[in-house]
Every structure is written in C-alpha cells, then in structure tokens.
Design an enzyme around this catalytic site. Structure first.
Site, PDB file in Angstrom:
ATOM      1  CD  GLU A 119      -2.698  -1.291   2.463  1.00  0.00           C
ATOM      2  OE1 GLU A 119      -2.001  -1.255   3.492  1.00  0.00           O
ATOM      3  OE2 GLU A 119      -3.905  -1.555   2.466  1.00  0.00           O
ATOM      4  CE  LYS A 148      33.689  -8.240  22.010  1.00  0.00           C
ATOM      5  NZ  LYS A 148      33.522  -7.673  20.699  1.00  0.00           N
ATOM      6  CB  CYS A 184      64.144 -10.207 -13.141  1.00  0.00           C
ATOM      7  SG  CYS A 184      63.733 -11.762 -12.328  1.00  0.00           S
ATOM      8  CB  CYS A 237      60.344 -10.869 -13.989  1.00  0.00           C
ATOM      9  SG  CYS A 237      61.472 -11.574 -15.200  1.00  0.00           S
ATOM     10  CB  CYS A 262      61.418 -15.169 -15.233  1.00  0.00           C
ATOM     11  SG  CYS A 262      62.243 -15.069 -13.630  1.00  0.00           S
TER      12      CYS A 262
END
Ligand code: IVH
Length: 688
Positions: free
Chosen positions: A35, A115, A418, A434, A439
């Site tokens: 409503e 808790k 690197c 890198c 690698c």
C-alpha cells in the site's frame, strides 16, 4: 485545477511522511509495504506530470537515486548493548569475583564463547521465515539489511514449522580470512583501496544496496545471543545455543574437550575461574589457526534469570564481559630485504627479520607488499620495525621506528632488473614484474602451483622435487610433468622404488580432474579458485553434453567467449576478463593444453544439481522478461512445488514486474518475497 493538484500532492506527501514515521521510527506500520508503494508511485507520477510542484523535501526525493543510497531504519524495542572489555587475567578474575558477590553465591556457571570480530546483526524470524535483518546502527536504531542478509548461503531463510511465531536473535556476520586476502588482492590489482580488515569487508559487503555485490562475497553468520523478544521458555545461554542448532541456524557447537582445537566446537560451559582463564589462554593460542578473526572471548553468566537480576550498567550488561586478546604485535629488527619473484612474475620485497614470537608463533619474514608501500613506509635494511600478525595471514610491518635508525642507512633501491634472471622489469600499477615470461622463478612457481593440493593435487610431487626436476631441465611446461615417469628418477637422491611408484600413481590419479581445478591450476593471473569455478560453470552452460567435456572442447568455448560475454558473468569484472583473454592468446599455453589433452588429462562429469528445493512451495506472480513457465519448470525440476495461491504453507513468493494482490497477501502471511535474481542467488543457481 492546478490548485487541486497541488492539494493532492501535499496530501500524498503528508500521508507518506506519516507512514514513514510509523515505519522507520516507531516500528508500527499501519499499512503494508504494498500500500505504501502505491502511495509513493502516485506521488511520483504527479510530480512527473507537474514538475513545478516537486519540492526538495518531497519523500520522493529520497528514493531512488539519492534515496537508494540510504537504508530504511528501524528502531528496536530492546537496544543492542556493548560489552565491557578486559585485557588481562586479573580483570577477568575481578569480574568473576564481583559477579559472585552481586549474586551472593559461591557457585555460578558461565558460558564461554569466542568474541567474533565481524559486524553485528539482528535477525527476526516470523512463523519460521526470515522477515527482517538489522545492522547494529547506534544500538537503538539499525539499518534494514534484510535483502543483503537473504543472500547469505550460511543463513536459512526458513527455519521450519517448529519455530516460534516470533524469534529475535543476534549474531555476527563475518568473512573468512582467506576470502579477505583474496578479495583484497583483487581490489588492489583493480586499483581499488583494499579493505582494512575482514570486519570492514564484511560490514562493507552488507551495507551494499546492490544485493548482487553482497551475494558475491562469501559471508558467514554466527548467532550468539537472544534479541529482545526470543524464546521466553529457555532458561540458559547453553539451551539457547542448542535451540539454534535445532533450527539449523549457524551457531558454534559446545566443546566438552579439555583442550580446544581450531574447529567449530568453540563454546564451553564452566564452573570456576580457573577454567575461564584456561579457556581465555587456549583461545589466544588457537586464534591464529581459526579460519575467521576473533578478537577475544565472551564470558557470560549462563542462567538467564541471573542475567536479568544482574542487569545493565550504562550501555553494557553486568552479566558478561569480553576478555580481549592483546594485539598480536611486537618489535624487531630487519636483517635484510630480499626479493621474491612469484608465478605471475611479480617481484615483491620481503623483510628477513630477527626472529620474534607473536601469539605463540615464531616470525622470520614479513611481506612488504610492493615497492610503493616500501617507499611510503620508508622501510630500510637494519631498521627496527613494529610487526603485526593479523590472524593467520602473513605478518606485516606496520611501521619503521625511525628514531632508532642508525644514521645514514640508505633507502632501499628499487631493482632495475629481475633478481632471478636479470631481465628488464615492467611496472604495472603499484607492482613491479619481471619482463621475461620464461623467467625461471616464474616457471618454477607455476609448476609448484599446478601440482598443488587445490589445483591438480599431485600428492607426491612436492616443492623440493619440482625445484630439483626443474633444475635438471625436465620440466619446461605443465605437460612435461606427465613425462616424469620416463625419466631416470630412481637415480635421484631421495627417490627410491617406493617414492617413484607413489609419484607415478599420483600423476595418474591427477589426470582425472574437474574443469574448475584445471583452470585454477593454469595459474592465470587473478583467476583464483572461485573465479575458476564460475568460469567452469559458464563453460558447462555452453556445453550441453556434460558427460564428455575434454580440454579441447573447453578451450574452444573459452576462446569463443568474447570480452563482453565474460564480463557479464557474475563476479568476473573487466580486469579478470582481460587476464583470461590474454592467457588464451598465448600460443605456448595453447600448445601445452593440447599436450595435456594428448597425455590423457580430462574432466570428470559435473554433478548436476538435483532437488535442492525439495520440500519447498513456491508461488510466482507478476510478469518477467521470459515466460513464467520457465521459472515454474526450473523450480519443479529442482524438486519443489509451484502453486497458484498464496497460503501459510507457501515458502516463497517469486515476484516479477507488477506483482498485484498476491504480493499483498504474502505480506499479510509473512511469506518471504524474492525477485528472480534474489531467488537464484539464495539457492546458488546459475544466472542465465
Ligand atoms: S553477546 C552485550 N557474544 O560484541 C550484548 N556478543 O561488544 C551481548 N560479539 O554487539 C552480546 N561475539 O556484536 C556476544 N559471542 C558473542 C559475541 C558478541 C561478538 C559482538 C556483538 C556485540 C559486541 C559487544
């Protein structure tokens, strides 16, 4: 004429404001939401027609848009209090003695609980159905987070016909530490601010107006206490927790063991202060091993009558206290800063520390995340630093104690190559990578990930062996792993006949896997376990013959997904989608996938979901963008009934556009209402 319109608008505004006040502030709505919505629509229509009468103070200005950024508020009858905190055994002992004295007794039973460090919620079940969820707010007034809470898989929407007609309970919503880590990594990579704690993430997820976001976050909820109006017949906290279990509501189990283990059995009933202290200390030691954050324990007088007689002092009850843990942090010195290269090629600085013990665990390394963070915190080799360890996560350096720094220690230099292969480095956002896709560190870590438990689960191919075989140049791709059986393994140190056989068996076993695991194993940046699962679901949706999916067919489907299609998958954003697309453009990976297929790696058929809705009754109302019969058969195929009339027995009403009178009736009978998307989310069904 216009005067009349203005009068009409004013009347509507007053009416809406009157009902707003009843609903939001007094919790005494006199009309149904249905409503109310009608009044609201009428006002909006008139204001649209006569914009000159639209004023800033109109209730229509609160919704949507601006107003949608606000939640409905509800004032509760009994406020949500806070707990008095204590940080030491002594404080707990004082609480114990004082409580005994106040109750003039020598014997008192206490109920002990963790808790939880999450977000407080209050849930209301009416006639067994979850009808309202409220945040804590200011304790008196909370925000309506009902829709968001309905998306939690851990929380039942219906708790059965044995439930009381009205049940008000309180609990905590939280997120697991591992999910927090994952989501934060994704936030960071997406250039968004990471959440400060699992608690903030849980709270942030619930206070989303878009339930889709909430649904995408794996939230949990634990009930820990009765609300204002709940089960008057229950006499103790222990009985309350047991009652919650009987309704299949999530609550911790009660442990009878002397020694607590990191499990769900985390509550205890005790009769003396020695056992309380023992619990407090034990919880502190298992804290880091729990899947979720706790920040202390809660010590409660078990008997509700006694709780009542102790009462409340300012905003805390006298019958309980929180025994909070001392923060898990300490000070040590950085011996050096070393560089690590991960499987995505990301280069991260890691501090090697003079060992220190935090909450019972010895710490040797702390992550520094990235070079920007290193520079921001100005952390240098040799510095004294404050280290903290939030739960089980990798310890972090909170700050460097600059005053203790010896003069002239140079700032840490950002690498220009690197550290492993000396190739050029590439900057991406806050991270350094890198630049060499081959690698050795990248490949080695990818192989380790591929074989790991949650990926291909090659049980007897451990990190050490992978490193050794990689050095021997036996493993240059994932598929090479399945050629190990042809290698001269028996002459390798630590590889006897037995371990050889175990490895071969585990390789064979790993060949039958799931698409989700396989996608995760490929180590595509940003594709974690959950994303891999979602992708797998999408592939199966496209692939109708669920039984015979193999790598090649999956690959075809994955390559077909254009970016837009991927982005429309729930929880896969543009960044993850791009990562996926990039990966499947890599010809080396495609070649490797074909090799894996040739070597017999394949998928076990997925289980189709069956009968997940068994026992439920649905009613569908309103219109949808597809035929209603589609939802009907979907529901029926999953084992539920669909009726045309709402009754007390209806479990859910599924509403489309213009729902009509059924919605109103559902309100009256407290039948929960879900739109189609909410329905899919609630029952974990795939989105089309
Ligand atoms: S009982 C004071 N039990 O802590 C009202 N609360 O500081 C009694 N919390 O608002 C609460 N774990 O949100 C209770 N096992 C536990 C709890 C717990 C966390 C939260 C709760 C409360 C806040 C009080």
């Amino acid at each position: 004429m216009k005067k009349n319109i203005l009068k009409k608008i004013q009347k509507l505004k007053d009416k809406i404001k009157f009902h707003d006040n009843l609903y939001y502030n007094l919790d005494q709505a006199q009309i149904t939401d249905f409503e109310y919505d009608k009044l609201f629509q009428k006002l909006q229509e008139l204001e649209k027609q006569y914009p000159e009468f639209k004023t800033k103070d109109s209730p229509s200005q609160k919704i949507p848009g601006k107003a949608l950024s606000k939640f409905k508020k509800h004032t509760r009858l009994v406020p949500m209090l806070s707990l008095q905190n204590s940080y030491s055994k002594l404080d707990i002992e004082k609480f114990y003695q004082k409580t005994l004295k106040l109750l003039k007794t020598e014997n008192l039973t206490f109920f002990l609980e963790p808790k939880l460090d999450g977000m407080a919620v209050e849930l209301i079940y009416e006639k067994g159905f979850l009808t309202r969820a409220l945040s804590r707010g200011d304790g008196y007034t909370g925000e309506d987070i009902t829709i968001a809470m309905k998306t939690l898989k851990a929380l039942p929407i219906y708790i059965g016909d044995k439930a009381p007609s009205f049940l008000e309970i309180r609990g905590e919503v939280l997120i697991l530490k591992k999910d927090f880590e994952r989501i934060n990594k994704e936030q960071e990579l997406a250039g968004l601010v990471p959440f400060a704690s699992p608690r903030n993430l849980a709270a942030g997820s619930l206070r989303q107006l878009d339930p889709k976001i909430t649904a995408s976050r794996p939230l949990y909820c634990f009930i820990h206490s009765p609300g204002g109006r709940a089960l008057k017949s229950l006499k103790t906290q222990k009985a309350f927790i047991e009652k919650m279990h009987s309704f299949s509501l999530p609550a911790f189990k009660i442990s009878s063991a002397k020694k607590l283990k990191p499990s769900m059995e985390l509550c205890c009933l005790v009769k003396n202060v020695k056992d309380i202290i023992n619990y407090y200390e034990q919880m502190q030691t298992i804290r880091s091993k729990l899947d979720f954050e706790i920040d202390g324990v809660v010590i409660k007088v078990n008997d509700f009558e006694k709780q009542k007689s102790l009462g409340v002092i300012s905003r805390s009850p006298r019958w309980a206290i929180a025994g909070k843990f001392t923060p898990e942090q300490g000070i040590t010195q950085i011996e050096k800063i070393k560089l690590q290269v991960g499987r995505t090629g990301v280069i991260t600085p890691v501090a090697v520390l003079k060992p220190l013990t935090l909450a019972g665990v010895q710490i040797r390394h702390a992550s520094l995340h990235n070079f920007k963070e290193l520079a921001r915190k100005d952390i240098r080799e040799g510095d004294f630093v404050r280290v903290h360890r939030a739960g089980d996560v990798i310890p972090e350096i909170a700050e460097s104690l600059k005053k203790k720094r010896k003069t002239k220690t140079p700032p840490f230099k950002i690498p220009s190559v690197c550290p492993i292969c000396e190739s050029f480095v590439v900057e991406n956002g806050d991270y350094l990578f890198c630049g060499n896709s081959k690698c050795p560190a990248v490949m080695e870590n990818k192989l380790i990930h591929f074989a790991s438990k949650k990926a291909m689960n090659i049980e007897f191919l451990g990190v050490k062996s992978i490193k050794k075989f990689y050095k021997l140049k036996w493993l240059n791709s994932y598929s090479d792993i399945y050629d190990l059986k042809d290698k001269d393994l028996k002459n390798q140190e630590g590889f006897g006949k037995k371990s050889f056989q175990l490895l071969i068996n585990s390789l064979e076993k790993s060949k039958k896997t799931t698409l989700a695991r396989f996608l995760f194993a490929l180590g595509i940046p940003l594709v974690g376990e959950q994303t891999a699962q979602k992708m797998s679901d999408e592939v199966y949706k496209k692939y109708k013959n669920k039984k015979n999916l193999d790598i090649l067919s999956a690959l075809l489907i994955l390559k077909e997904f254009c970016k837009q299609e991927l982005e429309s998958v729930p929880d896969i954003g543009p960044i993850v989608a791009s990562s996926f697309i990039r990966a499947f453009k890599n010809q080396n990976l495609i070649k490797d996938l074909k090799e894996l297929h040739n070597k017999g790696i394949g998928f076990i058929p997925v289980e189709t979901k069956k009968e997940v809705l068994k026992g439920l009754n649905f009613v569908i109302t309103g219109s949808f963008s597809f035929p209603r019969s589609k939802i009907k058969s979907q529901i029926e195929n999953l084992g539920a009934k669909v009726s045309s009339q709402i009754s007390k027995k209806t479990s859910f009403l599924i509403e489309g556009e213009k729902p009509g009178s059924k919605k109103e009736k559902a309100f009256r009978l407290s039948v929960p209402i879900l739109n189609y998307k909410e329905f899919l989310r609630k029952f974990d069904l795939p989105f089309d």
